[in-house]
Design a protein around this motif. Structure first.
Motif, short mmCIF file in Angstrom:
data_model
loop_
_atom_site.label_atom_id
_atom_site.label_comp_id
_atom_site.label_asym_id
_atom_site.label_seq_id
_atom_site.Cartn_x
_atom_site.Cartn_y
_atom_site.Cartn_z
N ALA B 202 0.83 -1.21 0.00
CA ALA B 202 0.00 0.00 0.00
C ALA B 202 0.87 1.26 0.00
O ALA B 202 0.59 2.22 -0.72
CB ALA B 202 -0.92 -0.01 1.22
N ASP B 203 1.94 1.25 0.78
CA ASP B 203 2.86 2.40 0.81
C ASP B 203 3.47 2.63 -0.57
O ASP B 203 3.62 3.77 -1.01
CB ASP B 203 3.99 2.17 1.82
CG ASP B 203 3.49 2.31 3.26
OD1 ASP B 203 2.38 2.84 3.45
OD2 ASP B 203 4.23 1.90 4.17
N ALA B 204 3.85 1.55 -1.23
CA ALA B 204 4.45 1.68 -2.56
C ALA B 204 3.43 2.26 -3.53
O ALA B 204 3.76 3.13 -4.35
CB ALA B 204 4.94 0.31 -3.05
N ALA B 205 2.18 1.81 -3.41
CA ALA B 205 1.13 2.34 -4.29
C ALA B 205 0.97 3.84 -4.03
O ALA B 205 0.89 4.64 -4.98
CB ALA B 205 -0.18 1.61 -4.04
N SER B 206 0.97 4.24 -2.76
CA SER B 206 0.83 5.67 -2.44
C SER B 206 1.98 6.47 -3.01
O SER B 206 1.79 7.57 -3.54
CB SER B 206 0.80 5.88 -0.92
OG SER B 206 -0.23 5.16 -0.35
N ALA B 207 3.19 5.92 -2.90
CA ALA B 207 4.36 6.63 -3.41
C ALA B 207 4.23 6.84 -4.91
O ALA B 207 4.53 7.92 -5.44
CB ALA B 207 5.64 5.85 -3.08
N LEU B 208 3.77 5.82 -5.62
CA LEU B 208 3.62 5.93 -7.07
C LEU B 208 2.52 6.92 -7.44
O LEU B 208 2.68 7.72 -8.37
CB LEU B 208 3.32 4.55 -7.68
CG LEU B 208 4.54 3.62 -7.75
CD1 LEU B 208 4.12 2.18 -7.98
CD2 LEU B 208 5.50 4.08 -8.85
N ILE B 209 1.43 6.87 -6.69
CA ILE B 209 0.32 7.78 -6.98
C ILE B 209 0.78 9.23 -6.76
O ILE B 209 0.46 10.12 -7.54
CB ILE B 209 -0.91 7.43 -6.11
CG1 ILE B 209 -1.49 6.07 -6.56
CG2 ILE B 209 -1.98 8.51 -6.20
CD1 ILE B 209 -2.43 5.43 -5.58
N ALA B 210 1.59 9.43 -5.72
CA ALA B 210 2.12 10.78 -5.47
C ALA B 210 3.02 11.25 -6.60
O ALA B 210 3.20 12.45 -6.81
CB ALA B 210 2.89 10.80 -4.15
N GLU B 211 3.57 10.32 -7.37
CA GLU B 211 4.41 10.68 -8.50
C GLU B 211 3.60 10.92 -9.77
O GLU B 211 4.16 11.09 -10.85
CB GLU B 211 5.43 9.58 -8.77
CG GLU B 211 6.63 9.60 -7.84
CD GLU B 211 7.45 10.87 -7.99
OE1 GLU B 211 7.72 11.26 -9.14
OE2 GLU B 211 7.80 11.46 -6.96
N GLY B 212 2.28 10.86 -9.66
CA GLY B 212 1.44 11.15 -10.82
C GLY B 212 1.01 9.94 -11.61
O GLY B 212 0.45 10.06 -12.70
N VAL B 213 1.28 8.75 -11.06
CA VAL B 213 0.86 7.54 -11.73
C VAL B 213 -0.67 7.42 -11.68
O VAL B 213 -1.27 7.69 -10.64
CB VAL B 213 1.51 6.32 -11.03
CG1 VAL B 213 0.77 5.04 -11.33
CG2 VAL B 213 2.97 6.22 -11.43
N ASP B 214 -1.31 7.07 -12.79
CA ASP B 214 -2.77 6.90 -12.72
C ASP B 214 -3.24 5.51 -13.15
O ASP B 214 -4.44 5.25 -13.19
CB ASP B 214 -3.49 8.01 -13.49
CG ASP B 214 -3.18 7.98 -14.98
OD1 ASP B 214 -2.28 7.22 -15.38
OD2 ASP B 214 -3.83 8.73 -15.73
N VAL B 215 -2.30 4.63 -13.46
CA VAL B 215 -2.64 3.22 -13.64
C VAL B 215 -1.58 2.40 -12.92
O VAL B 215 -0.39 2.62 -13.10
CB VAL B 215 -2.67 2.81 -15.13
CG1 VAL B 215 -3.07 1.34 -15.26
CG2 VAL B 215 -3.63 3.67 -15.93
N LEU B 216 -2.03 1.49 -12.08
CA LEU B 216 -1.09 0.70 -11.28
C LEU B 216 -1.11 -0.76 -11.70
O LEU B 216 -2.17 -1.33 -11.96
CB LEU B 216 -1.49 0.76 -9.80
CG LEU B 216 -1.09 2.01 -9.02
CD1 LEU B 216 -1.78 2.00 -7.67
CD2 LEU B 216 0.41 2.07 -8.83
N MET B 217 0.11 -1.33 -11.78
CA MET B 217 0.20 -2.78 -11.93
C MET B 217 1.01 -3.28 -10.76
O MET B 217 1.81 -2.56 -10.20
CB MET B 217 0.93 -3.13 -13.22
CG MET B 217 0.18 -2.75 -14.45
SD MET B 217 1.04 -3.45 -15.85
CE MET B 217 0.23 -2.54 -17.12
N GLN B 218 0.83 -4.54 -10.43
CA GLN B 218 1.59 -5.08 -9.31
C GLN B 218 2.07 -6.47 -9.62
O GLN B 218 1.45 -7.20 -10.39
CB GLN B 218 0.74 -5.10 -8.05
CG GLN B 218 -0.46 -6.03 -8.16
CD GLN B 218 -1.28 -6.11 -6.89
OE1 GLN B 218 -2.37 -5.56 -6.78
NE2 GLN B 218 -0.72 -6.80 -5.90
#
Lengths: 310, 361
Positions: B202-218
């Motif tokens: 979840a922290d990693a997802a938040s970090a990516l979202i803060a960088e402007g990411v709008d599609v996430l893969m895991q």
């Protein structure tokens, strides 16, 4: 304030969120250990807190009820541990490990049917204009109430242990239960109270994971946070202010390394990944070095069985 | 007196035990099949799917097969103990379901030559160790296409576990296909060095979202990323399992690992005595990698495009790693019309051209 593409203010704010579960659990465990009982079941109490809190919050639509249920759940687990170790005089290390295994299993059972459900959001406290202060606002005045509660609890624990008579008794029990017993203090009762306080805080920490930080229920979701809390208590040499430092440092570097990666800053990832552990250890070692062994010393009766034979 | 009583009791117990064992041996012994899980069956992702495979085996064979699993086994020395425990307790076929169990599996296999071992996603075989893997990168090509189309910022986040070929294939494949449909596509990779840690994911997802990411893969096992994506209003894909609880948004599609047919086939092979140490690597065409339903958040033309790609991969008409492709450093990898061979893929340790950052070595 932006350094290297990372907003420092947001970073510190998210660091506080990341640190809160281990801060709560470590503070509780510190109190338990101060009373002379080593409870290795923090992980088990946390995960029971995570699911009890989640279930209660979903059922009542109230995160507050959820956190209260989590505290109760953690405290009940701790009570179980207390009965086994204080009355039945079982081995504390083995019982603590068993408590963790039991908690992980029981939480998986309790959590059937809660997967994929969204918990009610835990509201941030509205501090009006305070949260608009540049820099300080988002760091200090823009969190949910549990973050403030955790800070209050650390401060309260510190003051309790240092300045109150009850705190002195608790420490006395942890240093020498025989002497405390001879003075007429009820060793077992003090320890049970300390353990239950520890369990309640571990439960709150677990619920912070399932209700705020992730927020969802997943089996085994504490994933070792309880063990980190235990380690922080030792590194903090049983001092509340150092527990705070240790937890924030650990949480902070964990978040920082993920942010650095996302921002594409070229530091070897392995170094970043081990950084939270490494830096926490280094700082706490440095802090406790000059004052010699005494400051590092654990409560003298830690882990020893007390049996009033006279 | 006490001691005598104890001796008598244990003698009776011993006899009963001996008789019990003999009785069991006379009846048709069910084949015991063991599973080692890196996470918990309730993770909603990777381990959940393996457990579904295990349950399918139980259902298919009924009383002829007995299955056991050990969950939450750490990748490392402790894995060897867990696998040995299964081997000693009469299991004749043991599936170890994570890359990090590779050496532990081989070590235990050496000590138990009569027991068949199956290691997921590894590359080391032995006379009694087979490996099996799924061509996840085929699925990544499909969801990479959807990600490229759905991203407005062009920044696609990838939460990666460990720098092993399986994960790197996925990053490359997703990037290549996102880039094909969206020339601005950028891939932001965060390595979390864990398969299962919801808080960290979840922290990693938040970090990516803060960088402007709008599609996430895991490429991690829990649904924590979904929860964060939901909070932030960005898109994500079900990983390993369908994760339909999060549809239609943030979950817009998923890659599902379907292990059941393979587990049934291999259990049958042990029963028939035809088991061979193979290296199985099946993909969309064999139904081992399944693309989950594409939700209504995705425009119809994007869905059709993704489905067409899926079908072309499934029929073998198209390979996700087809030339011309360069490596990250600009050196040529595949020429026009050339497709990557399995040997290169199974040892993949480089990014393709265009991905920023370095693979931790």
């Amino acid at each position: 304030m932006v350094i290297g593409g990372i907003d420092i203010v947001l970073l510190i704010a998210s660091m506080m969120v990341a640190a809160t579960p281990i801060l709560l659990a470590a503070t509780g465990e510190m109190v338990a250990e101060k009373s002379g009982v080593l409870n290795l079941g923090v992980e088990g109490m946390m995960i029971i807190g995570a699911i009890s809190g989640f279930a209660a919050a979903v059922a009542t639509e109230s995160p507050f009820v959820g956190f209260m249920a989590a505290a109760v759940g953690g405290a009940v687990m701790a009570l179980l541990f207390a009965l086994l170790t204080q009355y039945l005089l079982s081995n504390q290390v083995a019982t603590g490990l068993a408590l963790t295994l039991f908690g992980l299993g029981l939480s998986a059972l309790m959590g059937q049917g809660y997967q994929g459900i969204k918990p009610p959001p835990t509201a941030k406290i509205d501090m009006g204009p305070l949260s608009d202060i540049p820099g300080l606002g988002p760091i200090l005045f823009n969190h949910d109430w549990v973050v403030y509660l955790s800070l209050l609890l650390v401060g309260g624990t510190w003051a309790f242990l240092k300045y109150t008579r009850a705190g002195l008794i608790l420490r006395a029990v942890g240093e020498s239960h025989d002497a405390a017993h001879a003075l007429g203090y009820r060793v077992i009762r003090v320890r049970i109270a300390a353990l239950m306080f520890g369990g309640a805080l571990a439960g709150l920490g677990g619920a912070y994971l399932s209700l705020v930080r992730v927020p969802q229920w997943t089996e085994g979701m504490t994933a070792g946070a309880g063990w980190i809390a235990l380690a922080i208590v030792v590194f903090a040499s049983w001092k509340a202010e150092r527990v705070l430092l240790g937890a924030y440092l650990f949480g902070g570097v964990t978040v920082l390394q993920l942010r650095l990666q996302a921002a594409g800053i070229a530091i070897p990832v392995q170094v970043l990944s081990m950084a939270p552990y490494l830096i926490t250890i280094i700082v706490l070692v440095i802090m406790s070095a000059p004052r010699g062994r005494a400051t590092l010393a654990a409560p003298a009766a830690l882990g020893r069985v007390f049996h009033a034979s006279h | 007196m006490k001691r005598r009583q104890f001796l008598a009791t244990s003698a009776i117990a011993g006899t009963a035990l001996g008789l019990g064992l003999a009785g069991a041996a006379l009846a048709q012994d069910p084949l015991k099949v063991g599973f080692i899980y890196v996470g918990v069956p309730g993770d909603g992702g990777w381990t959940y799917q393996h457990d579904q495979g295990r349950l399918a085996v139980e259902e298919h064979f009924g009383d002829a097969v007995e299955t056991t699993f050990i969950e939450n086994v750490p990748e490392g020395a402790d894995a060897e103990r867990a696998i040995t425990q299964l081997a000693l307790s009469g299991h004749k076929l043991i599936f170890t379901t994570s890359f990090g169990f590779m050496d532990a599996t081989l070590n235990v296999a050496q000590k138990f030559p009569d027991i068949k071992f199956e290691h997921a996603t590894g590359y080391k075989q032995a006379p009694n160790v087979a490996t099996y893997d799924a061509r996840f990168y085929e699925g990544r090509a499909v969801i990479g296409t959807i990600a490229g189309r759905m991203s407005k910022t062009g920044k696609i986040g990838y939460i990666a576990s460990f720098p092993i070929p399986e994960v790197i294939q996925g990053i490359n494949s997703a990037y290549i296909h996102a880039k094909k449909v969206n020339p601005d596509a950028q891939m932001k990779v965060v390595w979390v060095y864990t398969w299962f840690d919801p808080a960290k994911e979840a922290d990693a997802a938040s970090a990516l979202i803060a960088e402007g990411v709008d599609v996430l893969m895991q490429h991690t096992d829990s649904t924590a990323v979904m929860a964060k994506a939901q909070e932030a209003g960005v898109y994500a894909f079900g990983q390993a399992s369908d994760m339909t609880a999060y549809a239609p948004k943030p979950r817009i599609s998923s890659i599902i690992d379907n292990w059941a047919p393979y587990y049934i086939e291999r259990t049958q092979a042990v029963i028939d005595g035809t088991w061979e140490p193979l290296a199985s690597w099946k993909g969309i065409g064999d139904g081992e990698v399944v693309i989950g339903e594409i939700s209504d958040e995705v425009p119809a033309e994007v869905r059709d495009e993704a489905m067409a790609l899926r079908d072309k991969i499934g029929s073998g008409e198209y390979h996700p790693f087809s030339g011309p492709l360069n490596k990250q450093d600009g050196s040529a990898w595949l020429a026009e019309g050339e497709a990557a061979d399995d040997a290169t893929l199974s040892g993949m340790n480089f990014y393709v051209e265009g991905i920023e950052g370095e693979i931790p070595q």
